[in-house]
Design an enzyme around this catalytic site. Structure first.
Site, mmCIF file in Angstrom:
data_model
loop_
_atom_site.group_PDB
_atom_site.id
_atom_site.type_symbol
_atom_site.label_atom_id
_atom_site.label_comp_id
_atom_site.label_asym_id
_atom_site.label_seq_id
_atom_site.Cartn_x
_atom_site.Cartn_y
_atom_site.Cartn_z
ATOM 1 N N PRO A 20 -4.547 1.204 18.340
ATOM 2 C CA PRO A 20 -4.167 0.716 17.007
ATOM 3 C C PRO A 20 -4.336 1.737 15.876
ATOM 4 C CG PRO A 20 -6.171 -0.346 17.767
ATOM 5 C CD PRO A 20 -5.676 0.476 18.893
ATOM 6 N N HIS A 38 0.851 -1.193 0.000
ATOM 7 C CA HIS A 38 0.000 0.000 0.000
ATOM 8 C C HIS A 38 0.884 1.239 0.000
ATOM 9 C CE1 HIS A 38 -4.268 -1.477 1.272
ATOM 10 N NE2 HIS A 38 -3.691 -2.323 0.431
ATOM 11 N N LYS A 94 0.726 0.524 15.007
ATOM 12 C CA LYS A 94 2.084 0.420 15.548
ATOM 13 C C LYS A 94 2.324 -0.785 16.450
ATOM 14 C CE LYS A 94 3.574 3.776 13.323
ATOM 15 N NZ LYS A 94 3.902 3.127 12.058
ATOM 16 N N TYR A 113 3.974 6.888 9.806
ATOM 17 C CA TYR A 113 3.085 5.773 9.477
ATOM 18 C C TYR A 113 3.873 4.610 8.850
ATOM 19 C CZ TYR A 113 -1.211 3.346 8.169
ATOM 20 O OH TYR A 113 -2.222 2.400 8.073
ATOM 21 N N TYR A 150 -9.205 6.026 6.777
ATOM 22 C CA TYR A 150 -9.405 6.455 8.164
ATOM 23 C C TYR A 150 -10.446 7.578 8.125
ATOM 24 C CZ TYR A 150 -5.083 4.031 9.562
ATOM 25 O OH TYR A 150 -4.116 3.079 9.813
HETATM 26 P P1 FAS Z 1 0.915 -10.968 22.065
HETATM 27 O O1 FAS Z 1 -0.113 -10.567 23.095
HETATM 28 O O2 FAS Z 1 0.531 -11.065 20.633
HETATM 29 O O3 FAS Z 1 1.519 -12.416 22.460
HETATM 30 C C1 FAS Z 1 1.791 -12.724 23.802
HETATM 31 C C2 FAS Z 1 1.725 -14.241 23.915
HETATM 32 O O4 FAS Z 1 2.061 -14.592 25.263
HETATM 33 C C3 FAS Z 1 0.325 -14.768 23.646
HETATM 34 O O5 FAS Z 1 0.366 -15.843 22.724
HETATM 35 C C4 FAS Z 1 -0.158 -15.221 25.029
HETATM 36 O O6 FAS Z 1 -1.013 -16.354 24.958
HETATM 37 C C5 FAS Z 1 1.159 -15.567 25.702
HETATM 38 N N1 FAS Z 1 1.066 -15.519 27.164
HETATM 39 C C6 FAS Z 1 0.408 -14.617 27.927
HETATM 40 N N2 FAS Z 1 0.526 -14.928 29.218
HETATM 41 C C7 FAS Z 1 1.285 -16.063 29.274
HETATM 42 C C8 FAS Z 1 1.752 -16.879 30.328
HETATM 43 N N3 FAS Z 1 1.431 -16.617 31.593
HETATM 44 N N4 FAS Z 1 2.509 -17.970 30.023
HETATM 45 C C9 FAS Z 1 2.834 -18.247 28.728
HETATM 46 N N5 FAS Z 1 2.395 -17.515 27.682
HETATM 47 C C10 FAS Z 1 1.636 -16.433 27.964
HETATM 48 N N6 FAS Z 1 -1.836 -3.853 16.647
HETATM 49 C C11 FAS Z 1 -1.860 -3.230 15.452
HETATM 50 O O7 FAS Z 1 -0.812 -2.786 14.979
HETATM 51 N N7 FAS Z 1 -3.052 -3.095 14.765
HETATM 52 C C12 FAS Z 1 -4.231 -3.612 15.241
HETATM 53 O O8 FAS Z 1 -5.274 -3.490 14.626
HETATM 54 C C13 FAS Z 1 -4.240 -4.291 16.478
HETATM 55 N N8 FAS Z 1 -5.395 -4.843 16.973
HETATM 56 C C14 FAS Z 1 -5.353 -5.484 18.192
HETATM 57 C C15 FAS Z 1 -6.506 -6.079 18.737
HETATM 58 C C16 FAS Z 1 -6.475 -6.716 19.988
HETATM 59 C C17 FAS Z 1 -7.727 -7.346 20.555
HETATM 60 C C18 FAS Z 1 -5.262 -6.756 20.721
HETATM 61 C C19 FAS Z 1 -5.206 -7.396 22.098
HETATM 62 C C20 FAS Z 1 -4.112 -6.194 20.183
HETATM 63 C C21 FAS Z 1 -4.149 -5.560 18.914
HETATM 64 N N9 FAS Z 1 -2.995 -4.999 18.338
HETATM 65 C C22 FAS Z 1 -3.002 -4.369 17.153
HETATM 66 C C23 FAS Z 1 -1.745 -5.077 19.015
HETATM 67 C C24 FAS Z 1 -1.159 -6.459 18.759
HETATM 68 O O9 FAS Z 1 -1.031 -6.664 17.395
HETATM 69 C C25 FAS Z 1 0.116 -6.547 19.546
HETATM 70 O O10 FAS Z 1 0.890 -5.384 19.392
HETATM 71 C C26 FAS Z 1 0.944 -7.754 19.173
HETATM 72 O O11 FAS Z 1 0.135 -8.885 19.328
HETATM 73 C C27 FAS Z 1 2.161 -7.759 20.095
HETATM 74 O O12 FAS Z 1 2.758 -8.985 19.999
HETATM 75 P P2 FAS Z 1 3.387 -9.674 21.301
HETATM 76 O O13 FAS Z 1 4.170 -8.688 22.031
HETATM 77 O O14 FAS Z 1 4.003 -10.934 20.813
HETATM 78 O O15 FAS Z 1 2.146 -9.967 22.276
HETATM 79 C C1 PHB Z 2 -6.106 -3.631 10.553
HETATM 80 O O1 PHB Z 2 -6.194 -3.914 9.330
HETATM 81 O O2 PHB Z 2 -6.417 -4.450 11.442
HETATM 82 C C2 PHB Z 2 -5.621 -2.270 10.967
HETATM 83 C C3 PHB Z 2 -5.058 -1.448 10.012
HETATM 84 C C4 PHB Z 2 -4.606 -0.186 10.378
HETATM 85 C C5 PHB Z 2 -4.756 0.230 11.692
HETATM 86 C C6 PHB Z 2 -5.320 -0.617 12.654
HETATM 87 C C7 PHB Z 2 -5.762 -1.873 12.277
HETATM 88 O O3 PHB Z 2 -4.336 1.470 12.053
#
Ligand code: FAS
Ligand code: PHB
Length: 393
Positions: free
Chosen positions: A296, A75, A300, A388, A204
């Protein structure tokens, strides 16, 4: 108790833990990943969708870029829809050729898990009660329960990649740990649906009814979000109501572009900004959501996990290859410098684009003026674009 000896014990098989293990493995450094959930749960979690170039480069360097290069969508820009006008921010033109790649976090996780298993990596699911021990010693340990037996992992370092709710951050003494937090008065209701995207790039939308984001996972699957109350009950939002609201938050001349389809995921994500300092205690290093959370809006979250892994993996490789602790000693400071810039950008995008309600009319006007300025100034648009696509590691 079964004991395993490894160099780096990693808690969490999300993007941070998996990418760290993959990079260290390629450098000949042994790791064990302890993941609380099962593989299908981890691979099924719906989260991020936009990868910065730095994250793509890291995936390629880690040997897991092949499907991403084949299926990821480049993109070159994003759209802002404000006051019924849709304006393109030409990311490539404004940043001298840099862009983002649309590729779901679920796919990133699947690719990394497949690579770990193909390489014979020690990746353990269903690990209950993972507990950190002796993190200030040079032989920190992890214990956990699997089935009905206890296990122990003795390592040189522990990488806390266990997300916002994991145990790693809690292992820092309260006297040392400082947290910075801002909770927003809204969340995002997100859907995944089988439908074509509204436009060729993400939209957006700042709208009096509330923010909306029109994203995608492919040309046949969309990922859309609408700003909602943080405690929104999904029961109140049947699919038709979500589609209607998504249509209403588009500019009138764009509303016909929204095509509905079968919704196969619907969830509400709360919004917060969060940073934990420092990101190191003894032989424990935090990476990813264990150390920080961003709203989000700036796309980032996943990308910050990647930059933490970039810094931490380089520091660990220098330790084992050159017996140098310099990277380890500066990891927290280096990672936090980039984290805070991403926090600022994510807070700024969130503040500009969301409806904060009638609380403070002055702030609402200022936010509107901020966005109007950005969309009318090449200098301001360039600043948005370079943040971005991702600031340099
Ligand atoms: P993660 O949370 O992905 O991974 C942590 C891992 O540790 C998980 O698999 C968990 O099961 C495990 N864990 C936890 N406790 C544990 C324990 N006690 N023992 C062993 N394992 C354990 N970011 C964006 O950029 N755009 C988005 O749109 C976006 N949407 C999101 C929506 C939601 C609902 C959430 C919660 C986050 C979102 N994020 C988004 C942010 C997300 O992408 C995180 O930044 C990303 O998953 C970070 O990765 P990790 O640091 O690996 O953490
Ligand atoms: C997504 O596609 O999940 C997405 C893209 C851009 C954002 C947040 C989420 O800023």
């Amino acid at each position: 108790m079964g004991t395993t000896r490894t160099q780096v014990g990693i808690i969490g098989a999300g993007p941070a833990g998996l990418l760290l293990a993959q990079i260290l493995d390629k450098a000949g450094i042994s790791t064990v990943i302890l993941e609380r959930r099962d593989r299908s749960y981890v691979e099924g979690r719906i989260r991020a969708g936009v990868l910065e170039q730095g994250t793509v480069d890291l995936m390629r360097a880690a040997g897991v870029g092949e499907r991403l290069d084949r299926e990821g969508l480049i993109h070159k820009g994003i759209y802002f829809s404000v006051d019924d006008v849709r304006t393109q921010i030409d990311l490539e033109e404004l940043t001298g050729g840099r862009h983002v790649v649309v590729y779901g976090q679920t796919e990133v996780t699947k690719d990394l898990i497949a690579a770990r298993l193909a390489a014979g990596g020690d990746l353990r699911f269903d690990c209950v009660d993972v507990t950190l021990h002796d993190v200030e010693s040079d032989k920190p340990r992890l214990t956990y329960v699997s089935g009905d037996s206890e296990h122990e992992v003795v390592c040189d370092f522990i990488a806390g990649c266990d997300g916002f709710h994991g145990p790693s951050r809690q292992a820092l003494p309260a006297s040392l740990l400082k947290v910075y937090e801002r909770v927003y008065p809204f969340g995002w209701l997100g859907i995944l649906a089988q439908a074509p995207p509204v436009a060729d790039e993400l939209i957006y939308s700042r709208h009096p009814r509330g923010f909306a984001l029109y994203s995608m996972r492919s040309m046949k699957v969309v990922r859309h979000y609408i700003q909602c109350l943080p405690d929104t009950d999904l029961e109140d939002w049947p699919d038709d109501r979500v589609w209607d609201e998504l249509r209403l938050r588009l500019a009138p001349q764009d509303q016909h572009l929204l095509q509905t389809g079968k919704v196969f995921e619907k969830s509400v994500t709360p919004m917060r900004s969060f940073v934990a300092e420092p990101m190191r205690f003894g032989r424990l290093f935090l990476a990813g959501d264990a150390g920080h959370i961003v709203p989000p809006t700036g796309a980032k979250g996943l990308n910050l996990a990647a930059s933490d892994v970039h810094y931490l993996s380089r520091a660990l490789m220098a330790f084992y290859a050159e017996n140098s602790e310099a990277g380890l000693d500066t990891y927290s400071e280096t990672a936090l410098a980039r984290i805070w810039k991403a926090q600022r950008f994510s807070w700024w995008m969130t503040s500009m684009l969301h409806n904060f309600g009638p609380a403070d009319d002055f702030d609402t006007r200022v936010r509107g003026a901020e966005l109007a300025y950005v969309l009318s100034s090449r200098a301001a648009m360039t600043s948005l674009a370079e943040n971005y696509v991702g600031l340099p590691f």
